[in-house]
Write a protein that holds these residues in place. Structure first.
Motif, mmCIF file in Angstrom:
data_model
loop_
_atom_site.group_PDB
_atom_site.id
_atom_site.type_symbol
_atom_site.label_atom_id
_atom_site.label_comp_id
_atom_site.label_asym_id
_atom_site.label_seq_id
_atom_site.Cartn_x
_atom_site.Cartn_y
_atom_site.Cartn_z
ATOM 1 N N GLY A 195 0.831 -1.204 0.000
ATOM 2 C CA GLY A 195 0.000 0.000 0.000
ATOM 3 C C GLY A 195 0.860 1.246 0.000
ATOM 4 N N GLY A 196 0.428 2.247 0.753
ATOM 5 C CA GLY A 196 1.114 3.543 0.719
ATOM 6 C C GLY A 196 2.240 3.692 1.711
ATOM 7 N N LEU A 197 2.427 2.723 2.623
ATOM 8 C CA LEU A 197 3.491 2.832 3.621
ATOM 9 C C LEU A 197 4.801 2.333 3.035
ATOM 10 N N LYS A 252 -2.896 2.269 9.876
ATOM 11 C CA LYS A 252 -2.222 2.118 8.581
ATOM 12 C C LYS A 252 -3.168 2.508 7.443
ATOM 13 N N ARG A 253 -4.434 2.094 7.533
ATOM 14 C CA ARG A 253 -5.402 2.432 6.487
ATOM 15 C C ARG A 253 -5.645 3.935 6.432
ATOM 16 N N GLU A 263 -2.583 5.506 4.725
ATOM 17 C CA GLU A 263 -2.579 5.254 3.282
ATOM 18 C C GLU A 263 -3.638 6.092 2.583
ATOM 19 N N GLN A 310 -2.261 9.536 2.114
ATOM 20 C CA GLN A 310 -1.322 9.631 0.996
ATOM 21 C C GLN A 310 -2.046 9.868 -0.325
#
Length: 324
Positions: free
Chosen positions: A234-236, A295-296, A299, A302
Motif C-alpha cells: 500500500g502507501g506505507l 495504517k489504512r 494510506e 497519501q
C-alpha cells in the motif's frame, strides 16, 4: 546488567533451537560471562558475540580461541549501532555495515527469509527508549534492517511486553508503541522467567527489578519479534515511515480524544467522507482504533488532495533527532 543462571540457559537454547543439526547464525549482544553463549554453542549455533565490557570481552576471547570458528567476539554495544556522530567510530560504538561484513551476512530483499537472528537481554535502564529506536530503524529499513527482516529474540520486562501486546480500548496500556510494534512485527512469547533466576552485575548482587504501578512486572519475557513480510504494502514505505510514526505518536497525545477532532486538527476537511469510506465510526476514540486502522488512515492520507504531508515535516524531524 542481568546474568542468566545455567538452568535458564538450557531453556533459552530450547526456545531458539530449530530442529537437530547445524543452527543458523546468531548475533548475541551483551553476553557477559558467556553462560548463555556456551549453551547456544553446544546446541550447534554459530555465534557472533557483541560485548562492550572489557573484562567479559577478554574471557570471551579466550573461549573464541578454543573453538574452531564457531564463535566470533567483537568489541561493541548493540544499542550503540550506527550513532549519528561524525567521523570514525570509537568502540563500543559500532557500524552495522562493518558488523554485518564481519559476520559475512549480505543484504536480502525485505520479503526474503530472515537473514540473521539477534539474541540478548535488553538493559532495564532506558528500556522503552531502546525499543523505540528498534521500531524507528525497522520502519525506515536502516541500520540492521538494511539487511532484511532481522529477527529479534529479546528478554524484555513483563511491563513492556504487556504494552507491546495490549488490545485497543485499554487507554493506559494501549499506546503508540503498541500500534507500531503490532503492525511492524509478528510478536511471539517464547518464555517467561521470574526475576529471581537472574543475577546482576550490581554491587549488591540482587536483581534490579523496575518498579511499576499498574502493570504486571514479575518476570522477564523472552519475546521473538519478526518483521512483517507485508509491512510495506500500500502507501506505507520506508521513505515516509517517519511521518507515519509521528502520526501515530501524535494520535496518542490524547488517547481518549475523538478521531474526528484529531483529523480536523490536521486540517483534513473531508474527514467525514474519508471515515465513511474506511468504515470507521467518526466518534471513535484514538485508543479504540486497531493498528490496521492507523495504517489504512495513513494510506488514505497519501491519496488525499486535502492532506499536506509537509504539515508534519518539522515535527517529524525533531522527533527523529530526539529518538536517535
Amino acid at each position: 546488567r542481568f546474568i542468566a543462571c545455567p538452568q535458564l540457559a538450557r531453556t533459552v537454547r530450547r526456545c531458539l533451537q530449530r530442529g537437530a543439526g547445524p543452527q543458523p547464525l546468531l548475533l548475541e549482544f551483551a553476553p557477559g560471562p558467556g553462560i548463555l553463549t556456551r549453551s547456544l554453542l553446544d546446541a550447534g549455533f554459530r555465534v557472533v558475540a557483541l560485548e562492550s565490557n572489557s573484562d567479559f570481552f577478554t574471557d570471551l576471547q579466550s573461549l573464541e580461541s578454543s573453538l574452531d570458528g564457531q564463535l566470533k567476539v567483537i568489541h561493541g554495544d548493540f544499542f550503540r549501532l550506527d550513532p549519528l556522530a561524525k567521523g570514525a567510530l570509537k568502540p563500543p560504538a559500532v557500524s552495522s555495515e562493518k558488523l554485518f561484513e564481519t559476520m559475512g551476512v549480505a543484504a536480502v530483499p525485505w520479503r526474503a527469509d530472515v537473514p540473521v537472528k539477534v539474541f540478548g537481554i535488553v538493559p532495564q535502564q532506558l528500556e522503552r527508549n531502546r525499543l523505540w529506536r528498534l521500531i524507528f530503524t525497522m520502519y525506515e529499513c536502516s541500520s540492521i534492517y538494511k539487511y532484511g527482516r532481522v529477527e529479534l529474540n529479546l528478554f524484555i520486562s513483563e511491563k513492556e511486553y504487556t504494552v507491546l501486546t495490549a488490545k485497543p480500548g485499554k487507554s493506559k496500556v494501549y499506546q503508540a508503541l503498541t500500534v507500531l510494534a503490532q503492525l511492524g512485527y509478528e510478536i511471539e512469547l517464547l518464555h517467561k522467567e521470574p526475576w529471581s533466576s537472574f543475577a546482576t552485575s550490581l554491587k549488591n548482587g540482587g536483581p534490579a527489578i523496575p518498579k511499576t504501578g499498574r502493570l504486571p512486572n514479575d518476570h522477564l519475557c523472552l519475546v521473538r519479534l519478526t518483521p512483517q513480510q507485508n509491512l510495506f504494502t500500500g502507501g506505507l514505505k520506508p521513505s515516509n515511515a517517519s511521518t507515519f510514526i509521528f502520526m501515530v505518536k501524535q494520535s496518542f497525545a490524547k488517547p481518549k480524544s475523538r478521531l474526528t477532532d484529531r483529523l480536523n486538527s490536521w486540517s483534513l476537511d473531508n474527514s467525514d467522507t474519508l471515515l465513511k469510506a474506511l468504515e470507521i465510526p467518526k466518534n471513535a476514540a484514538m485508543c479504540n482504533l486497531y493498528p490496521e486502522d492507523y495504517k489504512r488512515l495513513f494510506e488514505a492520507f497519501q491519496n488525499s488532495d486535502m492532506f499536506a504531508e509537509t504539515f508534519f515535516h518539522d515535527e517529524v524531524l525533531a522527533s527523529i533527532r530526539t529518538m536517535n
